[in-house]
Design a protein around this motif. Structure first.
Motif, PDB file in Angstrom:
ATOM      1  N   ARG A 184       3.725  49.301  35.991  1.00 51.58           N
ATOM      2  CA  ARG A 184       3.874  47.903  35.595  1.00 51.58           C
ATOM      3  C   ARG A 184       5.345  47.502  35.594  1.00 51.58           C
ATOM      4  O   ARG A 184       6.193  48.244  35.091  1.00 51.58           O
ATOM      5  CB  ARG A 184       3.290  47.732  34.198  1.00 51.58           C
ATOM      6  N   LEU A 185       5.668  46.348  36.144  1.00 49.66           N
ATOM      7  CA  LEU A 185       7.019  45.803  36.080  1.00 49.66           C
ATOM      8  C   LEU A 185       7.202  45.081  34.753  1.00 49.66           C
ATOM      9  O   LEU A 185       6.373  44.251  34.368  1.00 49.66           O
ATOM     10  CB  LEU A 185       7.271  44.861  37.250  1.00 49.66           C
ATOM     11  N   ILE A 186       8.278  45.415  34.034  1.00 53.13           N
ATOM     12  CA  ILE A 186       8.571  44.799  32.730  1.00 53.13           C
ATOM     13  C   ILE A 186       9.841  43.964  32.879  1.00 53.13           C
ATOM     14  O   ILE A 186      10.937  44.524  32.967  1.00 53.13           O
ATOM     15  CB  ILE A 186       8.758  45.878  31.638  1.00 53.13           C
ATOM     16  N   PRO A 187       9.717  42.629  32.952  1.00 51.40           N
ATOM     17  CA  PRO A 187      10.911  41.798  33.188  1.00 51.40           C
ATOM     18  C   PRO A 187      12.021  42.025  32.165  1.00 51.40           C
ATOM     19  O   PRO A 187      13.184  42.195  32.526  1.00 51.40           O
ATOM     20  CB  PRO A 187      10.355  40.369  33.125  1.00 51.40           C
ATOM     21  N   ASN A 188      11.699  42.023  30.856  1.00 46.98           N
ATOM     22  CA  ASN A 188      12.701  42.304  29.824  1.00 46.98           C
ATOM     23  C   ASN A 188      12.792  43.820  29.656  1.00 46.98           C
ATOM     24  O   ASN A 188      12.145  44.408  28.794  1.00 46.98           O
ATOM     25  CB  ASN A 188      12.323  41.616  28.508  1.00 46.98           C
ATOM     26  N   CYS A 206      12.970  49.281  34.747  1.00 46.50           N
ATOM     27  CA  CYS A 206      11.562  48.897  34.796  1.00 46.50           C
ATOM     28  C   CYS A 206      11.352  47.450  35.249  1.00 46.50           C
ATOM     29  O   CYS A 206      10.215  47.001  35.369  1.00 46.50           O
ATOM     30  CB  CYS A 206      10.894  49.133  33.447  1.00 46.50           C
ATOM     31  N   ASN A 207      12.445  46.712  35.497  1.00 41.58           N
ATOM     32  CA  ASN A 207      12.321  45.360  36.069  1.00 41.58           C
ATOM     33  C   ASN A 207      12.549  45.356  37.574  1.00 41.58           C
ATOM     34  O   ASN A 207      12.597  44.302  38.188  1.00 41.58           O
ATOM     35  CB  ASN A 207      13.308  44.397  35.391  1.00 41.58           C
ATOM     36  N   GLN A 208      12.702  46.535  38.164  1.00 44.91           N
ATOM     37  CA  GLN A 208      12.878  46.626  39.619  1.00 44.91           C
ATOM     38  C   GLN A 208      11.533  46.877  40.287  1.00 44.91           C
ATOM     39  O   GLN A 208      10.778  47.752  39.859  1.00 44.91           O
ATOM     40  CB  GLN A 208      13.829  47.771  39.981  1.00 44.91           C
ATOM     41  N   ARG A 209      11.275  46.138  41.359  1.00 46.43           N
ATOM     42  CA  ARG A 209       9.989  46.292  42.056  1.00 46.43           C
ATOM     43  C   ARG A 209       9.846  47.697  42.655  1.00 46.43           C
ATOM     44  O   ARG A 209       8.807  48.341  42.517  1.00 46.43           O
ATOM     45  CB  ARG A 209       9.869  45.241  43.161  1.00 46.43           C
ATOM     46  N   LEU A 210      10.877  48.169  43.323  1.00 44.99           N
ATOM     47  CA  LEU A 210      10.817  49.476  43.974  1.00 44.99           C
ATOM     48  C   LEU A 210      11.962  50.358  43.489  1.00 44.99           C
ATOM     49  O   LEU A 210      13.099  49.902  43.390  1.00 44.99           O
ATOM     50  CB  LEU A 210      10.939  49.342  45.493  1.00 44.99           C
ATOM     51  N   GLU A 211      11.635  51.604  43.177  1.00 46.30           N
ATOM     52  CA  GLU A 211      12.664  52.572  42.810  1.00 46.30           C
ATOM     53  C   GLU A 211      12.373  53.881  43.520  1.00 46.30           C
ATOM     54  O   GLU A 211      11.284  54.448  43.384  1.00 46.30           O
ATOM     55  CB  GLU A 211      12.668  52.782  41.288  1.00 46.30           C
ATOM     56  N   ARG A 223       0.376  39.270  35.345  1.00 41.29           N
ATOM     57  CA  ARG A 223       0.445  37.815  35.498  1.00 41.29           C
ATOM     58  C   ARG A 223       0.865  37.172  34.177  1.00 41.29           C
ATOM     59  O   ARG A 223       0.515  37.658  33.104  1.00 41.29           O
ATOM     60  CB  ARG A 223      -0.911  37.270  35.956  1.00 41.29           C
ATOM     61  N   GLU A 224       1.590  36.062  34.278  1.00 47.31           N
ATOM     62  CA  GLU A 224       2.209  35.462  33.093  1.00 47.31           C
ATOM     63  C   GLU A 224       1.230  34.596  32.311  1.00 47.31           C
ATOM     64  O   GLU A 224       1.335  33.372  32.285  1.00 47.31           O
ATOM     65  CB  GLU A 224       3.439  34.649  33.493  1.00 47.31           C
ATOM     66  N   PHE A 225       0.257  35.241  31.690  1.00 51.08           N
ATOM     67  CA  PHE A 225      -0.678  34.488  30.848  1.00 51.08           C
ATOM     68  C   PHE A 225       0.060  33.931  29.628  1.00 51.08           C
ATOM     69  O   PHE A 225      -0.107  32.796  29.245  1.00 51.08           O
ATOM     70  CB  PHE A 225      -1.834  35.388  30.402  1.00 51.08           C
ATOM     71  N   ASN A 226       0.879  34.771  29.030  1.00 49.45           N
ATOM     72  CA  ASN A 226       1.709  34.362  27.900  1.00 49.45           C
ATOM     73  C   ASN A 226       3.042  35.082  28.036  1.00 49.45           C
ATOM     74  O   ASN A 226       3.155  36.258  27.682  1.00 49.45           O
ATOM     75  CB  ASN A 226       1.032  34.733  26.577  1.00 49.45           C
ATOM     76  N   PRO A 227       4.080  34.379  28.550  1.00 49.19           N
ATOM     77  CA  PRO A 227       5.358  35.044  28.834  1.00 49.19           C
ATOM     78  C   PRO A 227       5.966  35.753  27.626  1.00 49.19           C
ATOM     79  O   PRO A 227       6.671  36.742  27.788  1.00 49.19           O
ATOM     80  CB  PRO A 227       6.261  33.891  29.307  1.00 49.19           C
ATOM     81  N   ASN A 228       5.664  35.278  26.402  1.00 51.55           N
ATOM     82  CA  ASN A 228       6.182  35.961  25.215  1.00 51.55           C
ATOM     83  C   ASN A 228       5.721  37.416  25.164  1.00 51.55           C
ATOM     84  O   ASN A 228       6.404  38.279  24.618  1.00 51.55           O
ATOM     85  CB  ASN A 228       5.728  35.249  23.935  1.00 51.55           C
ATOM     86  N   LEU A 229       4.549  37.668  25.725  1.00 53.16           N
ATOM     87  CA  LEU A 229       4.041  39.045  25.770  1.00 53.16           C
ATOM     88  C   LEU A 229       4.298  39.689  27.125  1.00 53.16           C
ATOM     89  O   LEU A 229       4.815  40.803  27.196  1.00 53.16           O
ATOM     90  CB  LEU A 229       2.530  39.062  25.471  1.00 53.16           C
ATOM     91  N   THR A 230       3.924  38.999  28.202  1.00 53.08           N
ATOM     92  CA  THR A 230       3.919  39.653  29.520  1.00 53.08           C
ATOM     93  C   THR A 230       5.320  39.910  30.073  1.00 53.08           C
ATOM     94  O   THR A 230       5.465  40.662  31.028  1.00 53.08           O
ATOM     95  CB  THR A 230       3.087  38.841  30.530  1.00 53.08           C
ATOM     96  N   GLN A 231       6.326  39.290  29.488  1.00 50.24           N
ATOM     97  CA  GLN A 231       7.699  39.591  29.907  1.00 50.24           C
ATOM     98  C   GLN A 231       8.201  40.896  29.271  1.00 50.24           C
ATOM     99  O   GLN A 231       9.219  41.438  29.692  1.00 50.24           O
ATOM    100  CB  GLN A 231       8.642  38.452  29.503  1.00 50.24           C
ATOM    101  N   ASN A 232       7.484  41.381  28.260  1.00 46.72           N
ATOM    102  CA  ASN A 232       7.960  42.523  27.473  1.00 46.72           C
ATOM    103  C   ASN A 232       7.028  43.722  27.584  1.00 46.72           C
ATOM    104  O   ASN A 232       5.932  43.629  28.146  1.00 46.72           O
ATOM    105  CB  ASN A 232       8.077  42.106  25.992  1.00 46.72           C
TER     106      ASN A 232
END
Length: 774
Positions: free
Chosen positions: A302-306, A312-317, A333-342
């Motif tokens: 899973r990609l974790i933006p924050n 973990c915010n990089q697509r490929l490593e 998918r960004e259902f709720n960015p407060n959660l899905t960004q973290n």
């Protein structure tokens, strides 16, 4: 429960002065040994007996001592009544039963052969198929024609049109190769074999091609199941592998010790390196380097933006030390960015997995330039995604549980409603049932992971029959005697974890820095506690601070034993020092508990707690430094599915004390190359450690004797080379039998899909709605 029953019987025998014979060998004592549970309901006594591994029976004992058998349905109804005595269930409840789908499949008869599924399957199906030589030869011929890679035909081409032609051409090719030097490269005679109908894939030298053709010649007439396994293992069938591990912080640096991030990450990264190496070796041995074929392995996470300073915010490593192995991260998918960004806890991840699988399919196809040849799921969430992907891609699915939470949390299914807010077990256990029944084959690290021991129930066995009151009854959740189960233990990364006795491979700079960190460094940001006497023998442990890992139990054991405190120091590496640094409720609770124990038992000056996340290379050196000081490693988990840290400590030469609940029972041979402890009996645990310390004080060579035996144990049994060779062989053999037997799995897969859409998905959507409100 069983422990309480045994204790009560022991107390009864003592209080009533019963003889040793009565206690040890009377009929009543034998019965009590097999009783797992006693339930008292009004005037009836219900007794649940486990007469042998993987089998349970239930009986009702009435007032007049008559005995009646109790069906699975009655027993589950009784459990529901006891749990919901104030809210009794009205009407029937959904029953989940997978048994009818296994009725037409082969099953293992002898419990000792559970976990050796592929050997059984190979013998069973070979004997059936070999009975009809024509059917067998056609099946083998058609299977050989299947294999291609990126448009290249492998093994046989259109010049061979029938199985009789195949037999004739094999003999012609063997005649052609008979007088060629054994080490003559395949490319020098490639086109001569092509004229006979043979494409690349048979071998890289004349002797290898000849050996492979001879095995196939034996198989055609008369066939033999051992030759079949040997031949199938040589067929180039697997070039692209996807390993699925969505939860946690999946990365190579700065992630270990974070919530949900530990042994599974280490396991997968080591496995990937070994898999790529083994695939490349197999490709070269098959002579496929003439087509410039190279393997590709992708870990889907899973990609974790924050990403909190991680990658973990990089697509490929790119995975270190590999040619073409990658971590591919796909965002939720960004259902709720407060959660899905973290970061999201593994217990909360369920609403996002279906859309994650849909998005991941496109990403995997793009990276592989097609679909993978094998999908390996990891843990409950990864196995569910593996099912969704394998179903869509029509690819062989392998499951690895790592740990099944159901057996870690006592009565977690019975009292799921009380635990649902924190753990969402209704989703997890449903996902487990779906994935384990859908998988083509399942890898476990130990035998007891499947069916336990004579005294304890296995992790998979706990899914055989259970109730989730007011949700469903599982009448038969998994066929434990199915040949899909295979025991394939992992290994250790031998570049990082090696014996302390190899000074030439150790880095002096790291050793000095880590020695200071372990024993003397004054750094309140990273370390809590100073040691009054750093020269005492160190008791060392390293794990996440969660309830199951039980580092607080080890601290309390140390606190209760004045003698241990006089002779040893306790050193813990445990992730975080402060509650405000964590968002994980279990970790916060354990941090608070550890401080309480240190204060209660006045352990200042005797305990050192390192709140650090160590790079893997430092982990290996820390074990070796503890070994330099003739210390010990203690793994006090309340339950451990396998125990990679146990292998790591043993191979570095540390005498290791590990929980008797779970996989360590099969890794360690008690008092030979390590020691068993019961982490629930703190006085007993302290006495076992003290006995070892005393023996070492009396005979300094005793420490070295256990150390050497531990090292030998790992190198003889637990290497990644053994693991990956076996895993790839299993994938090929299950792939072969799925094709040739034309087993119709569509009925069980449709049933599984119904459970997914009617049970799992509505609950996942309800949890998503709750997340949206946060």
């Amino acid at each position: 429960m069983r422990n309480e029953i045994l204790t009560a019987f022991s107390d009864y025998c003592r209080d009533y002065e019963k003889s040793d014979r009565f206690y040890n060998s009377s009929r009543l004592s034998k019965l009590i040994y097999y009783v797992q549970e006693i339930i008292l309901d009004n005037e009836s006594l219900y007794i649940i007996i486990r007469p042998r591994i993987a089998t349970q029976e239930a009986y009702r004992l009435l007032e007049d001592l008559t005995i009646e058998p109790v069906s699975a349905e009655e027993l589950l109804d009784l459990r529901d009544r006891l749990v919901n005595r104030f809210h009794p269930q009205e009407g029937d409840i959904l029953e989940v039963d997978f048994q009818p789908f296994y009725d037409y499949s082969p099953v293992i008869r002898d419990p000792k052969n559970i976990g050796k599924g592929v050997a059984f399957l190979n013998r069973y199906l070979s004997s059936k198929l070999f009975q009809d030589p024509r059917q067998w030869q056609d099946a083998l011929f058609n299977f050989l024609r299947l294999h291609r890679y990126n448009g290249y035909q492998l093994l046989i081409n259109e010049r061979i049109q029938t199985q009789q032609q195949l037999s004739d051409r094999i003999k012609a090719a063997l005649g052609y190769l008979s007088d060629r030097p054994a080490d003559q490269p395949y490319e020098s005679f490639r086109f001569d074999l092509q004229d006979l109908g043979f494409e690349p894939g048979w071998g890289n030298t004349a002797s290898r091609v000849r050996d492979t053709l001879e095995i196939l010649d034996q198989l055609i007439d008369p066939p033999d199941h051992q030759a079949l396994e040997s031949y199938i293992s040589r067929i180039p069938m697997i070039f692209r592998i996807a390993l699925i591990s969505p939860h946690g912080w999946f990365g190579q640096e700065g992630v270990l010790g974070r919530p949900d991030t530990g042994g599974q990450v280490v396991y997968i990264l080591d496995q990937v390196k070994s898999l790529e190496k083994q695939l490349q070796e197999d490709i070269e041995l098959a002579g496929l380097d003439v087509l410039n074929i190279h393997p590709k392995v992708i870990v889907l996470s899973r990609l974790i933006p924050n990403s909190d300073g991680t990658l973990c915010n990089q697509r490929l490593e790119k995975i270190h030390g590999t040619l073409d192995a990658w971590i591919l991260r796909v965002p939720f998918r960004e259902f709720n960015p407060n959660l899905t960004q973290n970061w999201i806890s593994r217990f909360e991840i369920w609403p996002y997995l279906e859309t994650f699988a849909i998005d991941a399919e496109k990403e995997l196809r793009a990276e592989f330039g097609g679909k993978p040849d094998l999908i390996v799921g990891n843990y409950s969430d990864g196995n569910l995604v593996a099912f969704l992907l394998a179903r869509r891609l029509k690819v062989t699915q392998c499951n690895i549980a790592h740990a099944l939470e159901k057996s870690k949390y006592l009565f977690s299914n019975l009292y799921w409603q009380d635990l649902e807010d924190k753990y969402h077990f209704s989703l997890q256990f449903t996902a487990d049932l779906i994935a384990m029944n859908a998988a083509n084959f399942i890898i476990s690290s130990t035998y007891q992971e499947i069916v336990g021991t004579p005294e304890s129930i296995g992790q998979y066995e706990s899914y055989k029959r259970f109730t989730m009151p007011e949700l469903y009854h599982v009448i038969n959740g998994i066929e434990l005697f199915s040949p899909k189960f295979n025991v394939v233990p992992p290994g250790v990364n031998e570049n990082v974890f090696f014996p302390y006795t190899r000074p030439e491979e150790r880095l002096l700079e790291s050793r000095d820095r880590l020695e200071d960190l372990l024993f003397t460094l004054d750094d309140p940001v990273q370390v809590y506690g100073t040691l009054d006497d750093p020269g005492k023998r160190p008791i060392f442990s390293m794990a996440r601070l969660d309830r199951i890992k039980n580092l607080t139990g080890l601290a309390e054991c140390f606190g209760k034993s004045k003698e241990l405190q006089e002779r040893c120091n306790l050193i813990l590496v445990a992730g975080k020092l402060r509650t405000e640094e964590s968002t994980d409720h279990e970790e916060i609770s354990e941090i608070e508990k550890l401080y309480r124990i240190i204060d209660e038992y006045e352990l200042q000056g005797k305990v050192r707690w390192l709140g650090v996340r160590l790079p893997k290379g430092d982990s290996g050196e820390i074990y070796r430094i503890i070994a330099d000081h003739q210390g010990i490693f203690v793994q006090p988990a309340l339950f451990e599915a396998f125990g990679l840290t146990i292998l790591e400590s043993m191979v570095t030469g540390l005498p290791t004390f590990a929980t008797r609940f779970g996989g360590p029972l099969e890794i360690i041979q008690d008092k030979v190359n390590g020691f068993y402890i019961n982490p629930t009996l703190l006085d007993e645990m302290a006495s076992i450690i003290l006995e070892f310390v005393s023996k070492c004080d009396q005979n300094p060579s005793y420490w070295e004797e256990i150390s050497k035996q531990a090292i030998d144990r790992v190198y003889s049994t637990y290497t990644w080379k053994i693991h990956t060779t076996r895993l790839l062989s299993l994938a090929k053999i299950y792939g072969f039998w799925n094709y040739t037997s034309q087993e119709n799995r569509e009925d069980i897969l449709r049933y599984i899909e119904s459970l997914f859409h009617l049970l799992f998905k509505p609950r996942a959507q309800a949890l998503l709605a709750e997340h949206m409100r946060r």
